[in-house]
Design a protein around this motif. Structure first.
Motif, PDB file in Angstrom:
ATOM      1  N   GLY A  33       7.573   2.386  -5.104  1.00  0.00           N
ATOM      2  CA  GLY A  33       8.280   3.157  -6.123  1.00  0.00           C
ATOM      3  C   GLY A  33       9.819   2.733  -6.559  1.00  0.00           C
ATOM      4  N   PRO A  34      10.481   3.592  -7.320  1.00  0.00           N
ATOM      5  CA  PRO A  34      10.045   4.774  -7.809  1.00  0.00           C
ATOM      6  C   PRO A  34       9.018   4.551  -8.995  1.00  0.00           C
ATOM      7  CG  PRO A  34      12.251   4.052  -8.927  1.00  0.00           C
ATOM      8  CD  PRO A  34      11.662   3.316  -7.855  1.00  0.00           C
ATOM      9  N   VAL A  35       8.078   5.422  -9.177  1.00  0.00           N
ATOM     10  CA  VAL A  35       6.984   5.329 -10.191  1.00  0.00           C
ATOM     11  C   VAL A  35       6.800   6.661 -10.606  1.00  0.00           C
ATOM     12  CG1 VAL A  35       5.720   3.445  -9.400  1.00  0.00           C
ATOM     13  CG2 VAL A  35       5.022   5.620  -8.696  1.00  0.00           C
ATOM     14  N   ARG A  36       6.283   6.809 -11.808  1.00  0.00           N
ATOM     15  CA  ARG A  36       5.967   8.199 -12.469  1.00  0.00           C
ATOM     16  C   ARG A  36       4.527   8.504 -12.401  1.00  0.00           C
ATOM     17  NH1 ARG A  36      10.071   8.738 -17.756  1.00  0.00           N
ATOM     18  NH2 ARG A  36      12.142   8.477 -16.514  1.00  0.00           N
ATOM     19  N   THR A  37       3.679   7.434 -12.093  1.00  0.00           N
ATOM     20  CA  THR A  37       2.281   8.065 -12.009  1.00  0.00           C
ATOM     21  C   THR A  37       1.549   6.771 -11.233  1.00  0.00           C
ATOM     22  OG1 THR A  37       0.189   8.626 -12.841  1.00  0.00           O
ATOM     23  CG2 THR A  37       1.446   6.887 -14.060  1.00  0.00           C
ATOM     24  N   ARG A  38       0.772   7.270 -10.429  1.00  0.00           N
ATOM     25  CA  ARG A  38      -0.040   6.228  -9.591  1.00  0.00           C
ATOM     26  C   ARG A  38      -1.332   6.676  -9.217  1.00  0.00           C
ATOM     27  NH1 ARG A  38       3.030   1.401  -7.745  1.00  0.00           N
ATOM     28  NH2 ARG A  38       2.224   1.174  -9.969  1.00  0.00           N
ATOM     29  N   THR A  39      -2.335   6.069  -9.229  1.00  0.00           N
ATOM     30  CA  THR A  39      -3.662   6.302  -8.914  1.00  0.00           C
ATOM     31  C   THR A  39      -4.082   5.568  -7.760  1.00  0.00           C
ATOM     32  OG1 THR A  39      -4.310   7.039 -11.165  1.00  0.00           O
ATOM     33  CG2 THR A  39      -6.247   6.621  -9.404  1.00  0.00           C
ATOM     34  N   TRP A  40      -4.647   6.088  -6.490  1.00  0.00           N
ATOM     35  CA  TRP A  40      -5.241   5.268  -5.365  1.00  0.00           C
ATOM     36  C   TRP A  40      -6.710   5.688  -5.576  1.00  0.00           C
ATOM     37  CZ3 TRP A  40      -0.394   7.734  -5.168  1.00  0.00           C
ATOM     38  CH2 TRP A  40       0.553   6.831  -4.895  1.00  0.00           C
ATOM     39  N   THR A  41      -7.667   4.720  -5.066  1.00  0.00           N
ATOM     40  CA  THR A  41      -8.842   4.795  -5.159  1.00  0.00           C
ATOM     41  C   THR A  41      -9.561   4.371  -3.958  1.00  0.00           C
ATOM     42  OG1 THR A  41      -9.156   4.418  -7.557  1.00  0.00           O
ATOM     43  CG2 THR A  41     -11.144   4.239  -6.441  1.00  0.00           C
ATOM     44  N   VAL A  42     -10.508   4.861  -3.113  1.00  0.00           N
ATOM     45  CA  VAL A  42     -11.073   4.483  -1.918  1.00  0.00           C
ATOM     46  C   VAL A  42     -11.874   3.476  -2.158  1.00  0.00           C
ATOM     47  CG1 VAL A  42     -12.698   5.083  -0.044  1.00  0.00           C
ATOM     48  CG2 VAL A  42     -11.032   6.613  -0.871  1.00  0.00           C
ATOM     49  N   GLN A  43     -11.860   2.157  -1.311  1.00  0.00           N
ATOM     50  CA  GLN A  43     -12.852   1.188  -1.509  1.00  0.00           C
ATOM     51  C   GLN A  43     -13.664   0.873  -0.203  1.00  0.00           C
ATOM     52  OE1 GLN A  43     -13.109  -0.301  -4.334  1.00  0.00           O
ATOM     53  NE2 GLN A  43     -11.228   0.593  -5.307  1.00  0.00           N
ATOM     54  N   PRO A  44     -14.848   1.769  -0.328  1.00  0.00           N
ATOM     55  CA  PRO A  44     -15.330   1.722   1.408  1.00  0.00           C
ATOM     56  C   PRO A  44     -15.922   0.308   1.682  1.00  0.00           C
ATOM     57  CG  PRO A  44     -16.283   3.195  -0.607  1.00  0.00           C
ATOM     58  CD  PRO A  44     -15.508   2.250  -1.184  1.00  0.00           C
ATOM     59  N   GLY A  45     -15.555   0.089   3.004  1.00  0.00           N
ATOM     60  CA  GLY A  45     -15.963  -1.264   3.577  1.00  0.00           C
ATOM     61  C   GLY A  45     -15.598  -2.466   2.965  1.00  0.00           C
ATOM     62  N   ALA A  46     -14.482  -2.319   2.607  1.00  0.00           N
ATOM     63  CA  ALA A  46     -13.597  -3.671   1.809  1.00  0.00           C
ATOM     64  C   ALA A  46     -13.109  -4.557   2.321  1.00  0.00           C
ATOM     65  CB  ALA A  46     -12.532  -2.863   0.875  1.00  0.00           C
ATOM     66  N   TRP A  47     -13.127  -4.416   3.874  1.00  0.00           N
ATOM     67  CA  TRP A  47     -12.597  -5.472   4.539  1.00  0.00           C
ATOM     68  C   TRP A  47     -13.087  -5.259   5.931  1.00  0.00           C
ATOM     69  CZ3 TRP A  47      -8.110  -5.237   8.183  1.00  0.00           C
ATOM     70  CH2 TRP A  47      -7.806  -4.089   8.551  1.00  0.00           C
ATOM     71  N   ARG A  48     -13.093  -6.165   6.881  1.00  0.00           N
ATOM     72  CA  ARG A  48     -13.763  -6.433   8.118  1.00  0.00           C
ATOM     73  C   ARG A  48     -12.639  -6.696   9.008  1.00  0.00           C
ATOM     74  NH1 ARG A  48     -18.287 -10.389   7.896  1.00  0.00           N
ATOM     75  NH2 ARG A  48     -17.103 -11.206   6.217  1.00  0.00           N
ATOM     76  N   LEU A  49     -12.597  -5.769  10.181  1.00  0.00           N
ATOM     77  CA  LEU A  49     -11.686  -6.066  11.224  1.00  0.00           C
ATOM     78  C   LEU A  49     -12.360  -6.354  12.712  1.00  0.00           C
ATOM     79  CD1 LEU A  49      -8.556  -6.062  12.169  1.00  0.00           C
ATOM     80  CD2 LEU A  49      -9.013  -3.407  12.475  1.00  0.00           C
ATOM     81  N   GLN A  50     -11.857  -7.095  13.454  1.00  0.00           N
ATOM     82  CA  GLN A  50     -12.424  -7.594  14.604  1.00  0.00           C
ATOM     83  C   GLN A  50     -11.885  -6.620  15.711  1.00  0.00           C
ATOM     84  OE1 GLN A  50     -14.682  -9.946  15.026  1.00  0.00           O
ATOM     85  NE2 GLN A  50     -14.925 -10.901  17.018  1.00  0.00           N
ATOM     86  N   LEU A  51     -12.862  -5.633  16.171  1.00  0.00           N
ATOM     87  CA  LEU A  51     -12.509  -4.619  17.177  1.00  0.00           C
ATOM     88  C   LEU A  51     -13.267  -4.869  18.362  1.00  0.00           C
ATOM     89  CD1 LEU A  51     -12.497  -1.590  14.827  1.00  0.00           C
ATOM     90  CD2 LEU A  51     -10.579  -2.972  15.783  1.00  0.00           C
ATOM     91  N   PRO A  52     -12.933  -4.159  19.634  1.00  0.00           N
ATOM     92  CA  PRO A  52     -13.639  -4.252  20.831  1.00  0.00           C
ATOM     93  C   PRO A  52     -15.109  -3.722  20.593  1.00  0.00           C
ATOM     94  CG  PRO A  52     -11.466  -3.277  21.169  1.00  0.00           C
ATOM     95  CD  PRO A  52     -11.701  -3.428  19.838  1.00  0.00           C
ATOM     96  N   ARG A  53     -16.139  -4.303  21.348  1.00  0.00           N
ATOM     97  CA  ARG A  53     -17.422  -3.855  20.995  1.00  0.00           C
ATOM     98  C   ARG A  53     -17.699  -2.418  21.545  1.00  0.00           C
ATOM     99  NH1 ARG A  53     -21.128  -7.790  19.890  1.00  0.00           N
ATOM    100  NH2 ARG A  53     -20.471  -9.954  20.133  1.00  0.00           N
TER     101      ARG A  53
END
Length: 343
Positions: A321-341
């Motif tokens: 910012g600063p901004v006067r308007t902003r839109t955020w949108t969910v992106q399901p499963g958009a990236w993959r992270l290595q995590l414990p099994r």
């Protein structure tokens, strides 16, 4: 692909990690090199960082560093439109507050455990938020109010808590957004607050400045509010129009104390459930709090639009910012992270 033993890795070591905890970096390198063919890269600046990542070939990127290093890698892959096809691995190195986002996402903070997770863990699809300026949010979004949301000198002073929004992920930034320049999470143009000066703008610093300068930023986003004793700074509300999937949650005629947005899967993990009452993990959790301690509004939505007078927002460990308007949108499963099994 799950285990990467025997597969080539691109190990990118953040300069902050090298300068603040060389021993942890050495341990991580030893574990990774013992289990896979690893190319070790030591970028000295953002341009070199981006160039190394773009020339990775078939090597899987592994980040050794703090949350900002993780955000940089994910942001660059998003900018290249290759994020969905490139699993990301992380070995957190830094102060606890500087790796708070990684911990929230499920990455072990112990160096050996994290390095072994890179080698033997499993890929986990992760949601994220994208905004209309091509920025990304991995763990959570917060819009402070009052003096914390302004760009002037009225922000909270160093050493004092900022606005505490009950029930949200964390208190707002104690230094105020005046300490950061506008931009997106991946463009490398962020500046952190000067530790010894309250309300002063940081002069130009390289993006790999000391980890101590990033600690308060990460803590303000992700540290539990109880850890700060639940203290509140009394500030006036901020007038914002907040829409979730086209439904108005707050309008300019009623100030809000704060707003938080958490991507779906991360929201479920944070609040101890697999999904919410109004849908699955593909929906973000949106919480609006009022200055008068009225009952907060909680909804789940795919898109959130905030508009009003110039406002700042905190996306993970950076301020925009600063901004006067902003839109955020969910992106399901958009990236993959290595995590414990084992989760």
């Amino acid at each position: 692909m799950d285990s990467v033993r025997g597969h080539p890795l691109l190990v990118v070591i953040d300069p902050v990690a090298r300068s603040t905890d060389g021993e942890s970096v050495r341990i991580a390198k030893d574990v990774l090199c013992a289990g896979a063919g690893a190319k070790i890269c030591l970028p000295e600046g953002p341009e070199e960082f981006a160039r190394i990542l773009s020339r990775r070939g078939q090597r899987r990127p592994v980040v050794i560093g703090d949350d900002r290093a993780l955000l940089r890698v994910v942001g660059l892959l998003h900018k290249e439109r290759e994020l969905a096809g490139v699993p990301v691995s992380m070995v957190p190195v830094g102060a606890p507050a500087a790796v708070a986002l990684s911990r929230t996402l499920g990455v072990p903070t112990d160096t050996v455990a994290a390095a072994r997770t890179v080698l033997d863990g499993g890929e986990q699809p992760m949601d994220l938020l994208t905004d209309d300026s091509d920025g990304i949010v991995l763990g959570g979004l917060r819009i402070p109010c009052g003096s914390d949301g302004g760009g002037g000198s009225g922000g909270a002073r160093h050493g004092r808590p900022g606005v505490f929004v009950p029930g949200a992920a964390a208190p707002a930034d104690p230094t105020g957004p005046g300490a950061a320049r506008s931009g997106t999470a991946e463009d490398g143009r962020w500046e952190s607050p000067r530790p010894s000066g309250a309300g002063r703008l940081e002069e130009h610093r390289p993006w790999w400045g000391p980890a101590a300068r990033t600690a308060r930023t990460a803590l303000s986003l992700l540290a539990p509010a109880a850890g700060l004793g639940g203290r509140r700074a009394r500030v006036p509300g901020q007038r914002l129009r907040i829409e979730a999937d086209g439904v108005v949650l707050a309008d300019l005629d009623r100030p809000v104390r704060g707003v938080s947005v958490v991507p779906g899967a991360q929201a479920g993990a944070r609040y101890g459930r697999a999904d919410g009452p109004d849908g699955g993990p593909e929906l973000a959790e949106v919480v609006v709090h009022w200055p008068d301690e009225g009952r907060p509004v909680r909804v789940r939505a795919r898109a959130v639009t905030v508009s009003g007078a110039d406002f700042h927002y905190r996306a993970d460990a950076v301020v925009g910012g600063p901004v006067r308007t902003r839109t955020w949108t969910v992106q399901p499963g958009a990236w993959r992270l290595q995590l414990p099994r084992n989760g």
